[in-house]
Design a protein around this motif. Structure first.
Motif, PDB file in Angstrom:
ATOM      1  N   ASN A 254      14.997 -32.467 -19.769  1.00  0.00           N
ATOM      2  CA  ASN A 254      15.328 -33.026 -18.461  1.00  0.00           C
ATOM      3  C   ASN A 254      15.683 -34.510 -18.542  1.00  0.00           C
ATOM      4  O   ASN A 254      15.618 -35.218 -17.538  1.00  0.00           O
ATOM      5  CB  ASN A 254      14.149 -32.836 -17.500  1.00  0.00           C
ATOM      6  N   GLY A 255      16.054 -34.931 -19.713  1.00  0.00           N
ATOM      7  CA  GLY A 255      16.413 -36.336 -19.894  1.00  0.00           C
ATOM      8  C   GLY A 255      15.300 -37.107 -20.569  1.00  0.00           C
ATOM      9  O   GLY A 255      14.146 -36.655 -20.641  1.00  0.00           O
ATOM     10  N   TYR A 256      15.648 -38.275 -21.091  1.00  0.00           N
ATOM     11  CA  TYR A 256      14.705 -39.119 -21.823  1.00  0.00           C
ATOM     12  C   TYR A 256      13.819 -39.822 -20.806  1.00  0.00           C
ATOM     13  O   TYR A 256      14.062 -40.969 -20.424  1.00  0.00           O
ATOM     14  CB  TYR A 256      15.507 -40.119 -22.660  1.00  0.00           C
ATOM     15  N   ASP A 257      12.763 -39.140 -20.390  1.00  0.00           N
ATOM     16  CA  ASP A 257      11.956 -39.575 -19.248  1.00  0.00           C
ATOM     17  C   ASP A 257      10.495 -39.722 -19.663  1.00  0.00           C
ATOM     18  O   ASP A 257       9.772 -38.744 -19.798  1.00  0.00           O
ATOM     19  CB  ASP A 257      12.093 -38.575 -18.098  1.00  0.00           C
ATOM     20  N   CYS A 258      10.097 -40.983 -19.889  1.00  0.00           N
ATOM     21  CA  CYS A 258       8.673 -41.259 -20.149  1.00  0.00           C
ATOM     22  C   CYS A 258       8.338 -42.669 -19.688  1.00  0.00           C
ATOM     23  O   CYS A 258       7.542 -43.371 -20.296  1.00  0.00           O
ATOM     24  CB  CYS A 258       8.334 -41.070 -21.620  1.00  0.00           C
ATOM     25  N   GLY A 259       8.998 -43.107 -18.631  1.00  0.00           N
ATOM     26  CA  GLY A 259       8.733 -44.427 -18.087  1.00  0.00           C
ATOM     27  C   GLY A 259       9.594 -45.497 -18.730  1.00  0.00           C
ATOM     28  O   GLY A 259      10.649 -45.217 -19.319  1.00  0.00           O
ATOM     29  N   ASN A 260       9.136 -46.745 -18.645  1.00  0.00           N
ATOM     30  CA  ASN A 260       9.948 -47.869 -19.114  1.00  0.00           C
ATOM     31  C   ASN A 260       9.961 -48.019 -20.630  1.00  0.00           C
ATOM     32  O   ASN A 260      10.502 -48.988 -21.152  1.00  0.00           O
ATOM     33  CB  ASN A 260       9.481 -49.175 -18.466  1.00  0.00           C
ATOM     34  N   GLN A 261       9.346 -47.081 -21.350  1.00  0.00           N
ATOM     35  CA  GLN A 261       9.448 -47.082 -22.809  1.00  0.00           C
ATOM     36  C   GLN A 261      10.619 -46.226 -23.285  1.00  0.00           C
ATOM     37  O   GLN A 261      11.043 -46.350 -24.438  1.00  0.00           O
ATOM     38  CB  GLN A 261       8.142 -46.563 -23.422  1.00  0.00           C
ATOM     39  N   CYS A 262      11.103 -45.363 -22.429  1.00  0.00           N
ATOM     40  CA  CYS A 262      12.205 -44.466 -22.797  1.00  0.00           C
ATOM     41  C   CYS A 262      13.505 -45.025 -22.231  1.00  0.00           C
ATOM     42  O   CYS A 262      14.020 -44.556 -21.204  1.00  0.00           O
ATOM     43  CB  CYS A 262      11.946 -43.051 -22.267  1.00  0.00           C
ATOM     44  N   VAL A 267      17.102 -44.887 -27.919  1.00  0.00           N
ATOM     45  CA  VAL A 267      17.534 -43.561 -28.367  1.00  0.00           C
ATOM     46  C   VAL A 267      17.741 -43.540 -29.883  1.00  0.00           C
ATOM     47  O   VAL A 267      17.383 -42.578 -30.567  1.00  0.00           O
ATOM     48  CB  VAL A 267      18.832 -43.150 -27.627  1.00  0.00           C
ATOM     49  N   TRP A 268      18.324 -44.594 -30.422  1.00  0.00           N
ATOM     50  CA  TRP A 268      18.576 -44.649 -31.876  1.00  0.00           C
ATOM     51  C   TRP A 268      17.262 -44.488 -32.644  1.00  0.00           C
ATOM     52  O   TRP A 268      17.153 -43.689 -33.580  1.00  0.00           O
ATOM     53  CB  TRP A 268      19.227 -45.985 -32.219  1.00  0.00           C
ATOM     54  N   THR A 269      16.243 -45.274 -32.244  1.00  0.00           N
ATOM     55  CA  THR A 269      14.951 -45.211 -32.925  1.00  0.00           C
ATOM     56  C   THR A 269      14.313 -43.840 -32.763  1.00  0.00           C
ATOM     57  O   THR A 269      13.735 -43.290 -33.712  1.00  0.00           O
ATOM     58  CB  THR A 269      14.009 -46.293 -32.369  1.00  0.00           C
ATOM     59  N   LEU A 270      14.408 -43.276 -31.569  1.00  0.00           N
ATOM     60  CA  LEU A 270      13.856 -41.942 -31.316  1.00  0.00           C
ATOM     61  C   LEU A 270      14.469 -40.915 -32.261  1.00  0.00           C
ATOM     62  O   LEU A 270      13.757 -40.097 -32.860  1.00  0.00           O
ATOM     63  CB  LEU A 270      14.116 -41.540 -29.860  1.00  0.00           C
ATOM     64  N   ALA A 271      15.771 -40.955 -32.412  1.00  0.00           N
ATOM     65  CA  ALA A 271      16.442 -39.986 -33.280  1.00  0.00           C
ATOM     66  C   ALA A 271      16.037 -40.178 -34.741  1.00  0.00           C
ATOM     67  O   ALA A 271      15.808 -39.191 -35.464  1.00  0.00           O
ATOM     68  CB  ALA A 271      17.955 -40.123 -33.130  1.00  0.00           C
ATOM     69  N   ASP A 272      15.931 -41.421 -35.184  1.00  0.00           N
ATOM     70  CA  ASP A 272      15.535 -41.666 -36.569  1.00  0.00           C
ATOM     71  C   ASP A 272      14.118 -41.165 -36.843  1.00  0.00           C
ATOM     72  O   ASP A 272      13.849 -40.550 -37.883  1.00  0.00           O
ATOM     73  CB  ASP A 272      15.633 -43.161 -36.887  1.00  0.00           C
ATOM     74  N   PRO A 288      21.349 -40.015 -37.867  1.00  0.00           N
ATOM     75  CA  PRO A 288      20.876 -39.378 -36.623  1.00  0.00           C
ATOM     76  C   PRO A 288      20.848 -40.340 -35.446  1.00  0.00           C
ATOM     77  O   PRO A 288      21.178 -39.960 -34.317  1.00  0.00           O
ATOM     78  CB  PRO A 288      19.472 -38.903 -36.995  1.00  0.00           C
ATOM     79  N   GLY A 289      20.459 -41.607 -35.679  1.00  0.00           N
ATOM     80  CA  GLY A 289      20.382 -42.569 -34.585  1.00  0.00           C
ATOM     81  C   GLY A 289      21.725 -42.841 -33.956  1.00  0.00           C
ATOM     82  O   GLY A 289      21.866 -42.868 -32.728  1.00  0.00           O
ATOM     83  N   LEU A 290      22.741 -43.042 -34.783  1.00  0.00           N
ATOM     84  CA  LEU A 290      24.081 -43.296 -34.272  1.00  0.00           C
ATOM     85  C   LEU A 290      24.642 -42.062 -33.573  1.00  0.00           C
ATOM     86  O   LEU A 290      25.262 -42.166 -32.507  1.00  0.00           O
ATOM     87  CB  LEU A 290      24.999 -43.720 -35.415  1.00  0.00           C
ATOM     88  N   THR A 291      24.406 -40.899 -34.166  1.00  0.00           N
ATOM     89  CA  THR A 291      24.899 -39.657 -33.556  1.00  0.00           C
ATOM     90  C   THR A 291      24.309 -39.470 -32.164  1.00  0.00           C
ATOM     91  O   THR A 291      25.022 -39.179 -31.199  1.00  0.00           O
ATOM     92  CB  THR A 291      24.545 -38.442 -34.430  1.00  0.00           C
ATOM     93  N   ALA A 292      22.981 -39.640 -32.062  1.00  0.00           N
ATOM     94  CA  ALA A 292      22.311 -39.440 -30.775  1.00  0.00           C
ATOM     95  C   ALA A 292      22.784 -40.463 -29.749  1.00  0.00           C
ATOM     96  O   ALA A 292      23.024 -40.118 -28.578  1.00  0.00           O
ATOM     97  CB  ALA A 292      20.798 -39.531 -30.964  1.00  0.00           C
ATOM     98  N   THR A 293      22.925 -41.711 -30.156  1.00  0.00           N
ATOM     99  CA  THR A 293      23.378 -42.752 -29.228  1.00  0.00           C
ATOM    100  C   THR A 293      24.773 -42.442 -28.709  1.00  0.00           C
ATOM    101  O   THR A 293      25.046 -42.550 -27.504  1.00  0.00           O
ATOM    102  CB  THR A 293      23.365 -44.123 -29.930  1.00  0.00           C
TER     103      THR A 293
END
Length: 528
Positions: A254-262, A267-272, A288-293
């Motif tokens: 449902n989207g990158y939803d976890c408050g002001n940390q998401c 996104v780059w760091t999350l994917a890595d 992966p980080g670049l692809t996701a971004t």
């Protein structure tokens, strides 16, 4: 020379033409003639040899020069000067061939000058005459060698930068080399009326290893007119959607939803990190980080992104210095180069005890360090004002680079590019892209930022964002209304949050909606 007299004793008889030429030159050899022929060989390679006993060699060198010049002129006439230069600069093999030909030609040229001096010097010359001719010949040899040495430096810098900028494999699911989306040479953009390029600014020490991207701009370019629109995406955009075919969609359907940390720039760091925990999810993907971004930005804007350019922001200063600075109009006093800290309320504050430089309002030329500080400072403003300044800096660099500046400072410029820029544009497409860049410089450039004045960054309406993007790249024609027009229109729906595709026409807008302060404008209107 073994010449002999005939029976009457009045005429010399020569055993060969070479003996006759040698006899004739011997009578006319003077220092002035030697200096003139040597200078002639310096002006036109081998031309001076035609006046010596090495006449055939001189004619051969001059003939090769004429043939080469004619061949080059025919190529330039067929392809055009700009296209020929760009094609040569983009082809590393051709460029290396040109380099070796240049070195060989320079050696032949220098040898022709020296041989001309040697074969034309007076037979009975004094020490002073020999010294004058030797010094004169050395000066001419250095004069013709200097441009070749400069060309070698330029070509070497260019090749080194190309190897760096295009060294990294692209961020594609299967890790293959980037494929060209261009059409036939006569109209390479026939199947791509608009090309979208993602410009990412990384704060990492190396642009190739960035983890947070605080600058995200998508440049959408009309490939036939050069008109472009810059879309700025805020780094603190929340609830960004992952496309359904992304591995991260499994974690955040449902989207990158976890408050002001998401936030968008996380996104780059999350994917890595996810790739480290689940390497099979990103099998064959080198970035992966670049692809996701890129995929998230495609979904947010509703635009397919063909290529990505990553710039190391810390090295951006080197590029600005290399082009001689950048001229910008500062709207408000901006503190740069000082230290900052976050107070108890979470607000960024300026450490007044540090050495702070203030940029005062007005049009001024900034150094690289000042331009970087101007583009990154937000202690007295906010993220959105910083986004505006970043767009202004990008536009200023694009429009203010002059051909003569490129020529005079090319090693520094290309060196800064090689150290701080990386892209997945195929190397074989560079001539076409270079021509497109020239077209962009002479066309209009508009800007559409997504800021808190037109976008709710905490709970964004992505359909509205995509509608604004569509309107920006499909401006309504300025025509008078047709009598009897009901004002209604038929439109197809914008893509859903989980789809990555080209934006379609937006639906009817709410009549009560007012135009937000941050709207589509010419970059000049925003920055000047």
């Amino acid at each position: 020379m073994n010449a002999r007299r005939d029976r009457t004793g009045s005429h010399a008889v020569f055993g060969s033409r070479a003996e006759w030429v040698d006899h004739r030159e011997g009578r006319g050899r003077t220092l002035g003639r030697a200096l003139w022929l040597t200078a002639l060989s310096a002006l036109v390679p081998g031309a001076g040899l035609i006046g010596t006993r090495r006449r055939r060699l001189g004619l051969l060198i001059v003939s090769l020069l004429v043939l080469g010049t004619v061949a080059l002129a025919l190529v330039v006439r067929h392809n055009g000067l700009t296209a020929t230069a760009l094609e040569t600069a983009a082809d590393s093999r051709l460029l290396r061939t040109v380099l070796w030909c240049l070195l060989a030609g320079t050696l032949v040229w220098v040898a022709a000058i020296a041989l001309t001096a040697l074969t034309s010097r007076p037979r009975r010359s004094t020490g002073g005459q020999r010294a004058v001719l030797a010094v004169f010949t050395a000066v001419l040899c250095l004069a013709v060698s200097a441009p070749a040495a400069l060309a070698v430096r330029y070509v070497d810098s260019h090749l080194a930068a190309m190897d760096k900028v295009f060294a990294r494999p692209p961020s594609s699911p299967d890790g293959v080399e980037p494929t060209s989306a261009l059409g036939p040479p006569d109209d390479p953009w026939a199947d791509l009326p608009r090309v979208n390029v993602l410009l990412l600014g990384s704060d990492a020490a190396e642009a190739r290893e960035g983890t947070r991207t605080d600058t995200m701009i998508v440049a959408s370019i009309d490939t036939h007119t050069g008109d472009s629109v810059l879309f700025s995406v805020p780094r603190n955009l929340q609830k960004v959607p992952f496309p359904r075919d992304s591995p991260l969609h499994q974690l955040f359907p449902n989207g990158y939803d976890c408050g002001n940390q998401c936030l968008m720039n996380a996104v780059w760091t999350l994917a890595d990190l996810t790739a480290e925990e689940h390497p099979d999810w990103f099998a064959g993907d080198p970035d992966p980080g670049l692809t996701a971004t890129r995929e998230v930005l495609e979904t947010v804007l509703g635009l397919p992104i063909q290529h990505t350019v990553i710039v190391n922001l810390d090295g951006f200063a080197d590029l600005v210095d290399a082009i001689g600075g950048v001229l910008v109009t500062v709207k408000d006093p901006i503190p740069i180069n000082g230290r900052t800290f976050t107070n108890a309320q979470g607000n960024i504050q300026l450490d007044t005890s540090s050495k702070v430089e203030w940029l005062q309002p007005g049009t001024q030329r900034l150094t690289g360090k000042q331009a970087l500080g101007y583009a990154r400072s937000r202690v007295t403003t906010d993220d959105y004002d910083r986004m505006r300044r970043q767009r202004c800096i990008v536009a200023a660099v694009v429009h203010q680079v002059e051909p003569m500046t490129l020529l005079q400072r090319y090693p520094q410029i290309i060196g800064a590019v090689g150290d701080n820029v990386v892209t997945d544009i195929p190397r074989q497409d560079l001539p076409t892209w270079a021509e497109l860049t020239l077209l962009v410089q002479g066309a209009t450039m508009k800007s559409l930022p997504f800021t808190e004045s037109n976008t709710d960054t905490v709970d964004p309406n992505f359909s509205d964002i995509r509608a604004r993007v569509w309107e920006a790249i499909h401006p309504a024609p300025e025509a008078p209304a047709t009598p009897g027009d009901s004002g209604s229109s038929t439109a197809t729906a914008s893509p859903t949050d989980g789809d990555r595709q080209t934006t379609t026409a937006p639906g009817p807008q709410d009549p009560g909606t007012t135009t937000p302060p941050d709207k589509l404008e010419d970059v000049g209107a925003v920055c000047d």
